[in-house]
Design an enzyme around this catalytic site. Structure first.
Site, PDB file in Angstrom:
ATOM      1  N   THR A 101       0.863  -1.186   0.000  1.00 42.55           N
ATOM      2  CA  THR A 101       0.000   0.000   0.000  1.00 42.55           C
ATOM      3  C   THR A 101       0.902   1.240   0.000  1.00 42.55           C
ATOM      4  OG1 THR A 101      -0.216  -0.224   2.407  1.00 42.55           O
ATOM      5  CG2 THR A 101      -2.014  -1.093   1.047  1.00 42.55           C
ATOM      6  N   LYS A 123       3.766  -6.896   4.068  1.00 41.47           N
ATOM      7  CA  LYS A 123       3.535  -5.506   3.702  1.00 41.47           C
ATOM      8  C   LYS A 123       3.356  -4.712   4.981  1.00 41.47           C
ATOM      9  CE  LYS A 123       0.270  -3.269   3.728  1.00 41.47           C
ATOM     10  NZ  LYS A 123      -0.333  -2.289   4.741  1.00 41.47           N
ATOM     11  N   THR A 165       0.905  -3.101  11.693  1.00 43.87           N
ATOM     12  CA  THR A 165      -0.034  -2.980  10.588  1.00 43.87           C
ATOM     13  C   THR A 165       0.567  -3.664   9.387  1.00 43.87           C
ATOM     14  OG1 THR A 165      -0.883  -0.934  11.393  1.00 43.87           O
ATOM     15  CG2 THR A 165      -1.293  -1.409   9.117  1.00 43.87           C
ATOM     16  N   GLU A 194       6.723   4.974   7.389  1.00 36.62           N
ATOM     17  CA  GLU A 194       6.342   6.159   6.622  1.00 36.62           C
ATOM     18  C   GLU A 194       7.099   7.412   7.043  1.00 36.62           C
ATOM     19  OE1 GLU A 194       2.219   6.051   7.446  1.00 36.62           O
ATOM     20  OE2 GLU A 194       1.723   4.734   5.768  1.00 36.62           O
ATOM     21  N   ASN A 246       0.364  10.828   6.134  1.00 35.28           N
ATOM     22  CA  ASN A 246      -0.858  10.335   6.753  1.00 35.28           C
ATOM     23  C   ASN A 246      -2.002  11.341   6.695  1.00 35.28           C
ATOM     24  OD1 ASN A 246      -0.501   7.540   8.116  1.00 35.28           O
ATOM     25  ND2 ASN A 246       1.447   8.606   8.400  1.00 35.28           N
ATOM     26  N   SER A 269      -6.469  10.605  -0.060  1.00 39.03           N
ATOM     27  CA  SER A 269      -6.612  11.211  -1.382  1.00 39.03           C
ATOM     28  C   SER A 269      -5.679  10.565  -2.395  1.00 39.03           C
ATOM     29  CB  SER A 269      -6.327  12.703  -1.313  1.00 39.03           C
ATOM     30  OG  SER A 269      -5.004  12.944  -0.868  1.00 39.03           O
TER      31      SER A 269
END
EC number: 2.3.1.35
Length: 383
Positions: free
Chosen positions: A146, A168, A179, A259, A378, A383
């Site tokens: 993702t 992932k 996650t 991230e 985040n 979007s």
């Protein structure tokens, strides 16, 4: 070839149409036997996605013959239709593979509240089954990504048998599990009860020690499949050690891709009264936004470490704590020691060592710094 490195497995990754950018978004892993032993662990979040609710029932008998995974939508809080979609996907995999739907684990990842198009998934399963290959592990690993910037894979080789794995995950990394979706394969002969014990022992010191941002997912799934195709049955201790190696490798790959992170932080707690105390202290520091922001700013602010230690119920003397950052003991007996200015926080790897002086237990928790890029990613994700 990670998950297809062990004998007895085929896999594929295809574009089912869930991702508008055309990237791969559906993976299929099939165990061809001769054995179909399996074990799984799932998120501890009480708010679980439809695929988790389905798969928790599937794994109860210790038999799993296929795992189907999609990215592009979590299928969580999508109502009865969402659960029916999960069931339909399992049925389609079963139909194509000639197995029962009750032997199919289903995994999804992506935005919560987004209903995946059922027909796209069913068509994707058709395409994925047609594309199954002993070389399909790489594409499968790509299809479950993702916000990941890279796919995560590993192989652990032993004498006559092996383990392959893919994962992932790049954000919301917090226990229990992180996650993530993880599929692990092995061609060793390992009965389901031994697999379950080995998996829980492995996740306890790997994924459960990964705490990137303190946020827990609704979809976390780790499934291990054993084909027995090698004909080799390793001892329980040998297999558990190999599985732990694979899980730690994947956990560190997840952390490295967190991230927006600039630093990977390893927090080692020494001389705790119990392992639980050590984990609680490490986790408290890992979840300190003040400390994580300091590391981002390359500020070795050890006071924020002690402040976090003090919020725990662990056994220690507040007046006798030692802290080192990157091997520099900046705090001894809860007072300033070596000069923090000598610490170089430019490299990506950062170590924090905390000595509680209360026992013989130790534990390491992994986290990362808090950056502008994390906030941006985040805030813009949906979007």
């Amino acid at each position: 070839m990670s998950i297809t490195h062990p004998a007895g497995f085929v896999a594929s990754g295809v574009h089912a149409g869930l991702k508008s950018n055309g990237n791969l978004d559906l993976a299929l892993v099939v165990n061809q036997g001769p054995r179909f032993d399996s074990a799984s662990v799932f998120t501890a979040n009480r708010c679980k996605a439809n695929p988790v609710l389905w798969s928790q029932e599937v794994v109860k008998d210790g038999v799993v013959k296929a795992v189907v995974l999609n990215s592009g939508g979590a299928n969580c809080y999508t109502g009865p239709e969402g659960f029916q979609t999960t069931h339909a996907v399992a049925e389609k995999v079963a139909e194509k593979a000639g197995i029962g739907a009750i032997d199919v684990v289903v995994c999804s990842t992506g935005l919560i509240g987004l209903a995946n198009d059922r027909q796209s998934l069913l068509d994707g399963v058709e395409a994925a089954h047609a594309a199954l290959s002993a070389d399909g592990g790489e594409l499968a690993a790509q299809a479950i990504m993702t916000t990941d910037s890279v796919n995560k894979q590993c192989v652990v080789q032993r004498d006559g048998w092996s383990i392959g794995a893919m994962a992932k995950g790049a954000g919301m990394l917090a226990p229990a599990l992180a996650t993530m979706l993880v599929v692990i394969t092995t061609d060793a002969i390992v009965p389901a009860d031994e697999l379950d014990a080995a998996l829980r022992a492995s996740t306890r010191i790997s994924f459960d020690r990964l705490d990137s941002d303190g946020c827990m997912s609704t979809n976390d799934t780790v499934t291990v499949l054993a084909s027995g195709a090698s004909g080799v049955q390793p001892g329980a201790e040998e297999f558990t050690a190999a599985l732990q190696e694979a899980c730690v490798s994947l956990a560190k790959q997840l952390l490295a891709d967190a991230e927006g992170a600039d630093h990977e932080i390893s927090i080692e707690v020494l001389h705790a009264a119990t392992e639980d105390d050590a984990v609680e202290v490490g986790r408290s520091v890992a979840r300190s936004n003040l400390f994580k922001a300091a590391v981002f700013g390359k500020d070795p602010n050890w006071g924020r470490v002690l402040a976090s230690v003090g919020t725990t119920q662990a056994a220690f003397d507040p007046a006798d704590l030692d802290v080192a950052i990157n091997g520099v003991w900046v705090c001894k007996q809860s007072t300033p020691a070596e000069d923090p200015a000598t610490i170089d926080l430019e490299p990506r790897k950062v170590t924090v060592t905390i000595d509680l002086k209360s026992g013989d237990a130790t534990a390491t928790v992994w986290t990362n710094d808090l950056t502008h890029a994390y906030v941006h990613e985040n805030s813009a994700y949906s979007s």
